[in-house]
Design a protein around this motif. Structure first.
Motif, mmCIF file in Angstrom:
data_model
loop_
_atom_site.group_PDB
_atom_site.id
_atom_site.type_symbol
_atom_site.label_atom_id
_atom_site.label_comp_id
_atom_site.label_asym_id
_atom_site.label_seq_id
_atom_site.Cartn_x
_atom_site.Cartn_y
_atom_site.Cartn_z
ATOM 1 N N VAL A 143 0.840 -1.190 0.000
ATOM 2 C CA VAL A 143 0.000 0.000 0.000
ATOM 3 C C VAL A 143 0.883 1.251 0.000
ATOM 4 C CG1 VAL A 143 -1.759 1.306 1.270
ATOM 5 C CG2 VAL A 143 -1.876 -1.191 1.193
ATOM 6 N N LEU A 144 1.973 1.202 0.742
ATOM 7 C CA LEU A 144 2.897 2.331 0.814
ATOM 8 C C LEU A 144 3.460 2.701 -0.555
ATOM 9 C CD1 LEU A 144 4.627 4.372 2.401
ATOM 10 C CD2 LEU A 144 6.247 2.526 2.876
ATOM 11 N N LEU A 145 3.631 1.703 -1.426
ATOM 12 C CA LEU A 145 4.134 1.974 -2.773
ATOM 13 C C LEU A 145 3.253 2.978 -3.517
ATOM 14 C CD1 LEU A 145 5.281 -1.501 -4.173
ATOM 15 C CD2 LEU A 145 6.708 0.536 -3.877
ATOM 16 N N ASP A 193 -4.405 9.623 0.477
ATOM 17 C CA ASP A 193 -3.698 9.978 -0.757
ATOM 18 C C ASP A 193 -3.024 8.726 -1.306
ATOM 19 O OD1 ASP A 193 -2.172 10.956 -2.810
ATOM 20 O OD2 ASP A 193 -1.222 12.577 -1.665
ATOM 21 N N LEU A 194 -3.713 8.082 -2.244
ATOM 22 C CA LEU A 194 -3.181 6.898 -2.916
ATOM 23 C C LEU A 194 -2.982 7.200 -4.399
ATOM 24 C CD1 LEU A 194 -5.355 4.147 -1.164
ATOM 25 C CD2 LEU A 194 -2.962 4.715 -0.705
ATOM 26 N N SER A 195 -2.546 8.424 -4.657
ATOM 27 C CA SER A 195 -2.398 8.877 -6.047
ATOM 28 C C SER A 195 -1.279 8.155 -6.773
ATOM 29 C CB SER A 195 -2.159 10.392 -6.081
ATOM 30 O OG SER A 195 -1.030 10.751 -5.275
ATOM 31 N N GLY A 196 -0.423 7.445 -6.034
ATOM 32 C CA GLY A 196 0.616 6.642 -6.672
ATOM 33 C C GLY A 196 0.052 5.380 -7.283
ATOM 34 N N MET A 197 -1.160 5.017 -6.888
ATOM 35 C CA MET A 197 -1.838 3.846 -7.448
ATOM 36 C C MET A 197 -2.739 4.238 -8.615
ATOM 37 S SD MET A 197 -3.178 1.628 -4.201
ATOM 38 C CE MET A 197 -2.093 1.080 -2.883
ATOM 39 N N GLY A 245 -10.885 9.940 -4.249
ATOM 40 C CA GLY A 245 -11.658 9.218 -3.238
ATOM 41 C C GLY A 245 -11.216 7.792 -2.996
ATOM 42 N N LEU A 246 -10.024 7.447 -3.487
ATOM 43 C CA LEU A 246 -9.514 6.089 -3.266
ATOM 44 C C LEU A 246 -8.970 5.973 -1.847
ATOM 45 C CD1 LEU A 246 -9.027 3.396 -4.796
ATOM 46 C CD2 LEU A 246 -6.722 4.231 -5.310
#
Length: 305
Positions: free
Chosen positions: A42-44, A229-233, A238-239
């Motif tokens: 998830v951290l990725l 903030d999971l914008s790296g995924m 809203g993720l």
């Protein structure tokens, strides 16, 4: 690799203490390595405050400190990416081409006896027993025995922390941290000797929903649809992580264990008779770890077989 091992132990004990405080008197069992790896994935994809919270809770500051100067902010290799490369090395050491989920004790515990297990109320249980050569230490300050049961390939072992005499498990749990764990279980403090081991048969299958636990440790934004903030995924707005569930299984019997999912005055080898007694007929803590890297794969507490 040492930095990842340190993070693993610290995260493991953080999770154990949270589970222990929220499940008083219950058995506890989980895979710290599985949780650490899942959250590192998830951290990725995490960015900003979400990533910072994860890094802090997972104790990945150790991996940052171990980077060479000038490499910490390198765009070619992010911190999360480097952590995953360390996981790859670790898993290659732990996994074997012909490995399966069953871990056989090097000196199997042959035979059984009926014995009383003291847990506030006494219950009768089947105890496995064997006389063999094992590593054993005695922590005087806490009146605690530390036993290591090696598995067949000697790459993994089970560590058991057992209070003796008038001591109780709460005293051990209060003193348990990454420093004391390494101190109690270090090779310099464990001496091979003949030991008569009595260990209960037990099976554990436990499922945890970890949202509240992770929030208590400091991972809050990840579960918030507005703040995550999971914008790296994905660029999708809203993720967030809706639910974190962990389930693990353990079976300890005569055939072995099946699992899925420093020196000082306080430590000494006790002056024991020629044959030491290790009688686990009351609650104890246990850890299954990778011997070479000291990585904890599983952690548990047996309050009742």
């Amino acid at each position: 690799m040492r930095s990842l091992s340190t993070a693993n132990v610290e995260f493991c004990l953080d999770v154990f203490k949270e589970l222990n405080s929220n499940n008083i008197g219950d058995n506890i069992f989980f895979s710290s390595l599985s949780l650490l790896y899942a959250l590192s994935m998830v951290l990725l994809g995490a960015r900003g405050e979400t990533a910072e919270q994860l890094e802090k809770v997972l104790h990945f500051s150790h991996t940052v400190d171990s980077l060479k100067p000038g490499f910490k902010d390198s765009p070619k290799c992010s911190q999360a990416g480097r952590i995953h490369s360390e996981f790859g090395v670790l898993f290659s050491q732990i996994n074997q081409p012909d490995s399966n989920c069953t871990l056989s004790i090097a000196n199997r515990l042959y035979g059984t006896k009926t014995m009383t297990f003291h847990q506030g109320k006494n219950v009768t249980v089947d105890m496995m027993y064997q006389i063999g050569t094992f590593k054993l230490a005695f922590v005087k300050e806490l009146q605690m025995q530390v036993l290591e049961l090696p598995y067949v390939n000697n790459k993994l072992s089970m560590i058991i922390l057992l209070p003796v005499g008038t001591a109780n498990l709460k005293q051990i749990e209060k003193q348990l941290n990454s420093g004391t764990f390494h101190e109690w279980t270090s090779s310099s403090n464990m001496m091979e000797r003949e030991v008569e081991v009595h260990l209960p048969r037990f099976k554990l299958e436990i499922k945890y929903e970890l949202n509240s636990l992770l929030k208590s440790l400091g991972v809050t934004d990840l579960f918030n649809q507005v703040k995550a903030d999971l914008s790296g995924m994905s660029s999708t707005k809203g993720l967030y992580l809706s639910k974190a569930i962990h389930k693990s299984y353990l079976d300890v019997s005569e055939e072995g264990t099946e699992a899925a999912a420093a020196t000082g005055d306080s430590i000494a080898v006790k002056s024991l008779p020629m044959r030491a007694q290790f009688k686990a007929n009351h609650p104890f803590l246990f850890f299954i770890r990778h011997t070479h890297t000291n990585t904890i794969l599983f952690c548990g507490k047996l309050a009742s077989p």
